[in-house]
Design an enzyme around this catalytic site. Structure first.
Site, PDB file in Angstrom:
ATOM      1  N   GLY A  28       0.805  -1.217   0.000  1.00 20.98           N
ATOM      2  CA  GLY A  28       0.000   0.000   0.000  1.00 20.98           C
ATOM      3  C   GLY A  28       0.832   1.258   0.000  1.00 20.98           C
ATOM      4  O   GLY A  28       2.029   1.227  -0.297  1.00 20.98           O
ATOM      5  N   HIS A  34       4.139   1.688  -8.338  1.00 19.44           N
ATOM      6  CA  HIS A  34       3.184   0.578  -8.177  1.00 19.44           C
ATOM      7  C   HIS A  34       2.171   0.579  -9.319  1.00 19.44           C
ATOM      8  O   HIS A  34       1.811  -0.475  -9.848  1.00 19.44           O
ATOM      9  CB  HIS A  34       2.392   0.721  -6.867  1.00 19.44           C
ATOM     10  CG  HIS A  34       3.193   0.625  -5.619  1.00 19.44           C
ATOM     11  ND1 HIS A  34       3.430   1.706  -4.809  1.00 19.44           N
ATOM     12  CD2 HIS A  34       3.792  -0.437  -5.020  1.00 19.44           C
ATOM     13  CE1 HIS A  34       4.140   1.317  -3.752  1.00 19.44           C
ATOM     14  NE2 HIS A  34       4.380   0.030  -3.855  1.00 19.44           N
TER      15      HIS A  34
END
Ligand code: PAF
Length: 291
Positions: A28, A34
């Site tokens: 996260g 990402h």
């Protein structure tokens, strides 16, 4: 995008798709690096019926006692928005109680020659924590392909080897490191830096680039040896530490297994990677460059 917090929910969702997923595991606090992995996964499975699955789980097992497990930023709502925009189909975000309903006594312990060097030498148990959670996530998601960032170069190498040795039918792909305009590799931990530290942080990539240039020059004059590499490593570390960094390592290693190349291999143009980890204030940054 479906957001799923339970193993049972994940299984039910995946059963509804015609093909095995492409998977991007994360902790996260997502950044563009990402999201590029999600897009890469999306392109790999385009038109095949495979969903793109991301996971967000801050894995206690891979943090040492004095590391940043408690302060690691948890930003699920914003992460979910970014994942949906990037083309992710399913977000699996389990709680600790869901993923580790019992203390995780069974572990995946990677071989010492891969996992106790470099990062593993400075973060004991780190790759056991990573391999254990990734293996478990692989069992739950059952992907046919999984994408990991090359920013965590050793992690990618260790996971590739785990998949081979454990016979997992998963194609492991590496995603290129994304960099800020000044060259700093994107990382969730960059968020810990003060403004002054952020300006200084680029020096990690600057030093790696200067090692790359020196290796290229030595190669061009057939003078690249273990001894010349040792000098370059020492100079690079001294240059960073003179600016106030506390360097764990800056090493030039073989790309394939992160062990030192022999003089014979260096003479034959062995593919190399410069890997570095250093602390600026309280923040530990890592980076690497292939050459
Ligand atoms: O690279 C990461 O974010 C983590 O190490 C991973 C692969 C998600 C395992 O927790």
């Amino acid at each position: 995008m479906k957001i799923i917090h339970t193993v049972a929910g994940l299984r039910a969702e995946l059963a509804a798709h015609p093909a095995a997923p492409a998977f991007v595991p994360t902790m996260g606090n997502l950044h563009d690096g990402h999201l590029a992995l999600i897009k890469q996964a999306r392109e790999i499975v385009a038109g095949s019926g495979s969903p793109v699955v991301a996971s967000i789980f801050v894995n206690r097992l891979q943090f040492g006692p004095n590391e940043d497990f408690d302060t690691y930023p948890r930003t699920l709502e914003r992460d979910a928005e970014l994942l949906a925009q990037a083309g992710c189909d399913v977000l699996f975000a389990p709680s600790e109680a869901e993923l580790y309903p019992q203390p995780q006594g069974y572990k995946v312990v990677p071989p010492t020659e891969l996992a106790d060097i470099l990062e593993g030498a400075f973060r004991p148990g780190f790759f056991t924590g990573v391999c254990t959670v990734v293996h478990k996530l692989f069992n739950l998601v059952q992907p046919r392909v999984a994408v990991f960032g090359k920013k965590d170069y050793q992690q990618l190498m260790v996971i590739r080897n785990m998949v081979i040795q454990m016979g997992l039918p998963i194609d492991i792909r590496g995603g290129e490191t994304l960099r800020a305009d000044d060259g700093l590799a994107l990382s969730s931990r960059n968020g810990y830096l003060s403004a002054d530290e952020r300006a200084e942080a680029v020096q990690l990539s600057v030093v790696l680039r200067s090692v790359k240039d020196k290796v290229a020059a030595a190669r061009a004059s057939s003078a690249l040896t273990q001894a010349s590499i040792a000098t370059m490593e020492a100079q690079a570390q001294a240059a960073l530490d003179a600016r106030g960094w506390k360097t764990d390592y800056i090493m030039v290693r073989r790309q394939r297994d992160l062990l030192p190349a022999t003089d014979a291999e260096l003479a034959q143009g062995e593919p190399l990677v410069g890997v570095a980890a250093s602390r600026l204030g309280k923040t530990r940054l890592i980076d690497n460059l292939e050459f």
